[in-house]
Structure formats: C-alpha cells, structure tokens
Design a protein around this motif. Structure first.
Motif, PDB file in Angstrom:
ATOM      1  N   SER A  86       0.763  -1.163  -0.080  1.00 41.23           N
ATOM      2  CA  SER A  86       0.153  -0.043   0.104  1.00 41.23           C
ATOM      3  C   SER A  86       1.061   1.320  -0.057  1.00 41.23           C
ATOM      4  CB  SER A  86      -1.019   0.021   1.197  1.00 41.23           C
ATOM      5  OG  SER A  86      -0.158   0.162   2.274  1.00 41.23           O
ATOM      6  N   GLU A 144      -3.600   0.830   6.209  1.00 41.68           N
ATOM      7  CA  GLU A 144      -4.477   0.712   4.951  1.00 41.68           C
ATOM      8  C   GLU A 144      -5.357  -0.668   5.116  1.00 41.68           C
ATOM      9  OE1 GLU A 144      -4.695   2.947   2.473  1.00 41.68           O
ATOM     10  OE2 GLU A 144      -3.334   4.465   2.778  1.00 41.68           O
ATOM     11  N   LYS A 177      -3.547  -3.666   5.030  1.00 41.99           N
ATOM     12  CA  LYS A 177      -2.800  -4.584   4.103  1.00 41.99           C
ATOM     13  C   LYS A 177      -2.521  -5.896   4.801  1.00 41.99           C
ATOM     14  CE  LYS A 177       1.491  -3.145   4.050  1.00 41.99           C
ATOM     15  NZ  LYS A 177       1.689  -3.938   5.075  1.00 41.99           N
ATOM     16  N   ALA A 210      -5.726   0.083  -1.309  1.00 46.86           N
ATOM     17  CA  ALA A 210      -5.722   1.312  -0.776  1.00 46.86           C
ATOM     18  C   ALA A 210      -7.154   1.448  -0.214  1.00 46.86           C
ATOM     19  CB  ALA A 210      -6.103   2.482  -2.416  1.00 46.86           C
ATOM     20  N   THR A 221      -7.180   6.700   1.553  1.00 47.14           N
ATOM     21  CA  THR A 221      -6.063   7.119   0.791  1.00 47.14           C
ATOM     22  C   THR A 221      -5.924   8.155  -0.130  1.00 47.14           C
ATOM     23  OG1 THR A 221      -5.427   4.829   1.194  1.00 47.14           O
ATOM     24  CG2 THR A 221      -4.164   5.956  -0.273  1.00 47.14           C
TER      25      THR A 221
END
Length: 752
Positions: free
Chosen positions: A561, A566, A568, A694, A699
């Motif tokens: 990311s 995020e 992730k 994202a 983001t």
C-alpha cells in the motif's frame, strides 16, 4: 514495468449495443451518479440546510421589528386656472418619463436633508448611531476606556465640531435614504412613498413629511421662479422706462426744433393749411356771391331799372320803409287829387313829399350798389390774402415733410421702445398677480396611516429564503466535499483515475457482519463464516489476483500500500486463510521488518523467522508455523528479527522464493508501505504480481500515484488495485454500476 491492463474486451455485439445506446446510457449513468452523490452526502446536505434555517431563524427572531408606512402621490393632470395668464414656471407634462423623473426627485438627497432638518432626525437614536444605547461590545470598550482613565464616552459624544456634525448629518441622511422606498404604481401617475422605521407612528410621520416637503418644494420652485421673474422684469422695466422717456423726449425736441408740432394727430402746419383751404374756399364763394350780386344789380340798372327790383334793395329795410312811406303818400296824393286838384297846397306838399321819398329811395339804391361794389372788392382782396397765406403754409409744409423723415425714425424708435416697455409691464402685472396662487403639480391621494403590522422581518419569507440559501449551501457543501474527497470509492474511479484494473473490494467487517459476530476479528471471521459476504469478497479478490496475469503462473503475490494503516496485513492474512480453505497450499511471509503485524493478528510470538532463514541460521521448515484453523503456513518474523541489512535484495531471498515456489501453490508477501520503506520496491520486483491496496475513501490519490510510480521504477508488475475497509452500506450510495451499489439486493444471498 506496470501492467496497466484495461478491463475485459467487449464483443462485437456489446460494442454495437454500447454505440447505439451510448448517449442514453451516459445520461442515465450521470443522473444515477448524481443521485448516488446526493445519497451519500445527505447528512452533510441536511446539516447545511438545518444550519442555514437555524441561523436564519435566530437572525429573524433577534431582528428589530420594522414597520412601513406608505403615502400616495399623483401627478395632477387637471390644474386649476384661477387667472387666465401664463405661469412663469409651467406645469409638469404628465408623461411616463416625467413621472419617472419625479420618482428620482423624491429619492433626492436634498429632499431627504430637508426632511431630516424638519423632523430633527439627527437627534433621533434610531437614525443617529452616536445617540443609540451602546451594545455589549461598546459597553465593554467604554468601561475599559473609563478604567484606563480615558475621557468619559458621553462627554466625547456630546462635543462635536462643525465638520463632525456635518458628517454625522450625512450619515443620518444615508440611513433615512436606505429606509426610504419610492415606487411608481405600474404605468400610472401614482407614486408610492414608503418609509420603514422601528416606530409605526414615526414611519407614517416621516412618509407624510416626504410627501409634504416634495409638494412644498414644487411650490417653492414656482414661487422662486415668479419672484425672480418679477425682480428681473422690474429692473428691466426701469431700464425701458428711461429708454422710453429718452426716445419720446428726442421726438418732442426734434418736433419743436423743426416746427413739427402737432395736435390731433397732424402737424400745426397741416392743420393751418387745412384751415386756409377751408377759409379760401369760403372767401372765394363769398367773392363770387358778391360779384354776382354786383353784376346782377348793374345789369338791372343797365336795362333801365330804377333799382327798385335790385335784390339788395328789395331786402333793404330802409328801402322797404321808404316804400311804405311812399305808398302812404301816394294814397294821400290820390285822395287829395280827387278832392282838391293839382294846385292845392296839400296836394303840392304831398307831391313834393312823394318826390322826396323817391329821391331817398334812389339814393338808398345807389348806396346799396356802392356797397355791393365795396363788398366785391373786399372779397377779392380777402381771397388774394388767403391764397397767399395758403401758399406760404404749403412752403412750410414742404420743409416740414423733409424734416419728417428723421422724425418718423425717431417716432418708430420711440414706438418700439414703448411697445417693449408695455409688453414687459403687462407681463410684470401678470406675474405679480400670480404670487400666492401657484399650485403644486402633484397632490396627495392618501396620507400614510400608522401601520398595524410589521413589515420586517417577514418570518415566512425569511424562512423560505433561509431554506433556499440552505439548499444552496448544502449543494455547495456537497460539491466541495466531493472536490476535497481525494480518496477512491468505486472500481470505476480506480480505473478512471489510477489507470489500473480494479481487482476487488474488501469490506469492513462491521458493515457486512451480524451484530453477534462483530466481536470476531476479520482473520477469525473468514474461518468462522466461510459463506459470509466478507469471506466471499476475499475469494473474489483471490480470483482476480490469480487470473490477473494470463499466460503465466501466479504463485508469488506481494501485497503493498502507499501508507500505513491501509488494512494490508489483515487483507493478506485473510486472503491466505481463504486460499487455504479453497484447498491450496498457501504460505504467507511477513516482510514488514518494523511492524510484524502478522504475528499480532495470528497471536504468535516465534523465536525464529524469516531473517533467521535468510541468515542461514535455521532451515525453512524450522521457521514455518502451521495455521491450524485454515491449514495455511506462516513464515513470521521473530521479535529480534529487524536488521538494517538489505536482506530482501540478497541471493538468499531469491533462493528462498525459488524454494517456496516449488513447495507451495501460492505465496503471499505481506510487505511494508511503499512510500515508507524501500524494502517493498525490492520485493515487488521479485514477485510474480503486486497487488496494490488502497483504503476506501481515505488514501489520497496523490499518494497512490506516487507509490505506483515508485513501483513502476522498481520494475514491479502491479496487477491492479484493491480497495480495503469498504463500508458496504455507504458504498451503495456511490457510483452506479459498482458491485457495492447492489449490495442491498444480494446481501441476503449469503448464509449466516
């Protein structure tokens, strides 16, 4: 290099259908998109509307009630004619432009100043802010000034210089003009004079004063014009009077000098000639008469007459008496002749007496003839004298006529001056008679009454305006929020703004899970609820990743990311468990040397891990941890696994990846944020595909593009972008066509 693939290719039929209905589809898409924007921004919109209504209501309720009074004026087309004379200042023509002009006159600053002076509005606190009670802020300032030893505010307010007083009056006039409203009633000759004040009685008084002062100004204008005309006419008459006297004196002096004196419209010489002509005619007639009598008498005598038949003798009293005596004596002679005879003394005496009477008659006749001759001679001499006088008078008249040329010029000059003087005198008398009888060209149709209802604030109107402003503010807030929203919301935005395929969307678990299941973590939820919408979203993401690079095997997948937080690692662990549940042999490698989030999510604390494997201190099999709930394998990071060395760019990392490719069907690399750590660039280049994650709506687009540019420069193959932490309930309010738009329609399909 970045592999920015386009979406699925359209078939010929699809292309034709899209071409044939492109306009309609685009219109519907735009309308639905606008609808979606409005739906998701509805709280902001209604908050803006409500705020505008509340502010409007507060302002309206706190506003001072104002009252408006209206007086009606009309341009009067029917003027009274008291005297049949022309006015100095004519009345107004009642046409449209004149009424509009008078409306501007009513708005004039001069009229407002007169109203202010008439009502002494400079001493009214409503119009003079200096006299108004101080507000809270002013009270605090005045108190501070007094505390600091400054002059008392009231004393400072009372003492004003001439310039300050003039400026204060101008401000009062400005306030009065702001409160004044002059309107023409349609295309009529009526003008509405309205004034707004806090006091209804004051509003009516000021409106009526404006009407009265306007009419008074019209009268004063006419009075001033008449007075000025009279003053000028009077001075001009004095000048003309002197000119008339001079011109007439010049005529009189010239007449006297040139003997052109006249009476009854003609000169004395002309009158004298006229008299001479009359007298000459008379004496000539008398001469002719005298000569005619003389000729007749001579002719009678020449014919042997004794003169008895001469006309003058016949008319002579002496002759008549002598004839009466002769007749008496003749009768006596006849009587004596018959009685006594011719020789009788009485007869002789009577005859001598008769002869004597005849002699007297003849003598009288001779005297009459001589008198006729004398009269004829006198008449001839009188005629000659009169003719001589007439000739002399005619000579004088000829000289007078020569001098009359200049006299006529002087008389014409005097007459023109006299005519001008008389015309000015007549106009002066007319204008003098007009003083005090002038009328205004307008009249008051109805005077302003004291209003019983306030004109402002208009609560319904203000609330309506507040609603309109609130709607406008809400729309502006929605537009501004959309412009400031730099995050990605739909797969369509991903493809349009980023230029990469949208691989899928991982929902935030609270938006799809039941209330009883929200205590579970996402990594446990995919195991506990394999048929849930959350788990299905991860399966969809797995399928998109595996088939994102057609023609080559996809075994090593790096998840990264742009920024931290995020989702992730959560996505990587959940994707690992979902893939393991599908029957694949899956390995997840924690490549974030700083955070080690995989350990936190799985609740493990290994003593050896990836770094130890790369260092060669342990074998791969010794560092692997089996994830019992899903059957997947984990290569974690030990607690002391951080090293500043470039372990991911080493040959050991290449050998490790080559080894795990042989042992596992899918290897997932949980990397650090691209913009934060450089390790991700190295790992993404070694992976078969890189999946860029994202966070939904969070983001920034700039951060995503910057991270993708970094990966592109590193030679990574980015298969696409996946959105994480998507609120599926809110996602339904976003772009039409996205899968999340229909979530409410298909969420019941998933089993609990």
């Amino acid at each position: 290099m970045l592999n920015r693939q386009s979406g699925p290719q359209l078939t010929g039929a699809d292309t034709e259908a899209q071409t044939g209905s492109g306009d309609v589809g685009q219109t519907q898409l735009d309308l639905r998109r606008i609808q979606a924007v409005f739906r998701r921004r509805m709280p902001l919109f209604f908050a803006s509307v409500l705020l505008a209504l509340v502010v409007t209501a507060i302002i309206t309720l706190r506003a001072t009630p104002m009252f408006t009074a209206t007086a009606n004026l009309i341009i009067d087309r029917q003027q009274q004619q008291v005297v049949d004379t022309q006015a100095v200042l004519s009345g107004l023509p009642a046409d449209s432009s004149t009424v509009d002009t008078e409306v501007e006159v009513l708005r004039s600053r001069q009229l407002a100043e007169r109203v202010v002076d008439t009502l002494n509005l400079t001493q009214d606190p409503e119009f003079n802010s200096r006299l108004a009670p101080p507000g809270p802020i002013e009270s605090v300032i005045d108190g501070v000034s007094v505390f600091l030893g400054a002059a008392a505010p009231d004393a400072a307010r009372e003492q004003l210089s001439a310039e300050a007083a003039a400026l204060e009056k101008e401000r009062v006039v400005d306030v009065v003009l702001d409160r004044l409203s002059i309107r023409r009633a349609g295309l009529t000759y009526v003008m509405n004079v309205s004034f707004t004040s806090e006091d209804p009685a004051k509003a009516a008084r000021i409106a009526n004063t404006f009407a009265d002062r306007y009419m008074l100004e019209q009268l004063e204008a006419k009075f001033d014009a008449t007075r000025q005309a009279n003053t000028w006419l009077n001075s001009r008459l004095a000048e003309l009077r002197v000119e008339v006297q001079g011109a007439e004196a010049a005529v009189a002096q010239y007449r006297a000098t040139n003997n052109l004196l006249s009476a009854s419209g003609s000169t004395l010489t002309e009158q004298e000639i006229s008299t001479y002509n009359q007298q000459l005619a008379t004496v000539r007639a008398q001469q002719a008469e005298a000569e005619a009598r003389l000729r007749t008498a001579r002719a009678q005598l020449a014919r042997g007459s004794t003169g008895d038949d001469v006309g003058e003798a016949l008319g002579s009293i002496v002759v008549q008496r002598l004839r009466e005596q002769r007749a008496t004596v003749s009768r006596e002679v006849a009587d004596l002749s018959g009685r006594y005879g011719p020789n009788h003394p009485d007869m002789v005496r009577a005859q001598r007496q008769l002869v004597d009477i005849d002699a007297q008659i003849q003598a009288e006749i001779q005297r009459i003839i001589s008198n006729l001759e004398a009269q004829a001679q006198v008449a001839r001499e009188r005629t000659g004298s009169m003719a001589g006088s007439l000739g002399a008078a005619r000579g004088t008249l000829a000289a007078n006529n020569a001098a009359a040329v200049r006299l006529n010029e002087l008389e014409r000059n005097a007459e023109s001056v006299r005519a001008l003087y008389e015309s000015f005198l007549g106009r002066f008398q007319e204008t003098s008679s007009q003083e005090g009888i002038q009328e205004s060209d307008a009249r008051i149709v109805s005077r302003a009454k004291v209003p019983t209802r306030q004109s402002a604030p208009n609560v319904p109107l203000n609330l309506m305006l507040g609603l309109v402003l609130g709607i406008g503010a809400g729309l502006a807030a929605v537009v501004l929020a959309e412009l400031l929203d730099s995050g990605l919301t739909t797969s369509e935005e991903v493809e349009l703004r980023i230029g990469l395929p949208a691989l899928g969307a991982v929902p935030v678990m609270s938006s799809v899970a039941d209330a009883v299941d929200r205590d579970l973590t996402p990594v446990d939820y995919v195991v506990a609820k394999p048929l849930s919408a959350f788990t299905e979203a991860l399966r969809s993401l797995r399928a998109s990743i595996l088939y994102s690079r057609l023609g080559s095997a996809t075994k090593v997948v790096a998840l990264t990311s742009a920024l931290p937080a995020e989702g992730k690692t959560t996505t990587a662990v959940c994707l690992t468990r979902v893939s393991a549940q599908a029957g694949a042999k899956v390995l997840i490698i924690d490549c974030d040397l700083r955070r080690r989030n995989v350990n936190r999510l799985l609740g493990i604390e290994p003593t050896v891990g990836l770094v130890e494997v790369l260092n060669g201190s342990v074998k791969l099999d010794q560092a692997l941890i089996h994830d019992a709930p899903s059957g997947a394998w984990v290569l974690p990071l030990a607690s002391g696994g951080f090293t500043p060395k470039d372990v991911f760019g080493s040959a050991a990392m290449d050998n490790l990846l080559a080894d795990v490719r042989k042992k596992f069907d899918l290897v997932i690399l949980d990397t650090a944020p691209t913009l934060a750590v450089s390790d991700t660039r190295i790992l993404s280049a070694k992976a078969d595909v890189t999946v860029f994650l994202a966070r939904w709506r969070k983001t920034p687009e700039k951060a995503i593009l910057a991270a993708l540019k970094t990966l592109d420069q590193a030679g990574a193959h980015v298969s696409g972008v996946a959105l994480t932490q998507v609120d599926m309930v809110a996602q339904a309010k976003y772009g039409y066509g996205d899968a999340g738009y229909y979530y409410s329609s298909y969420k019941k399909y998933y089993a609990a």
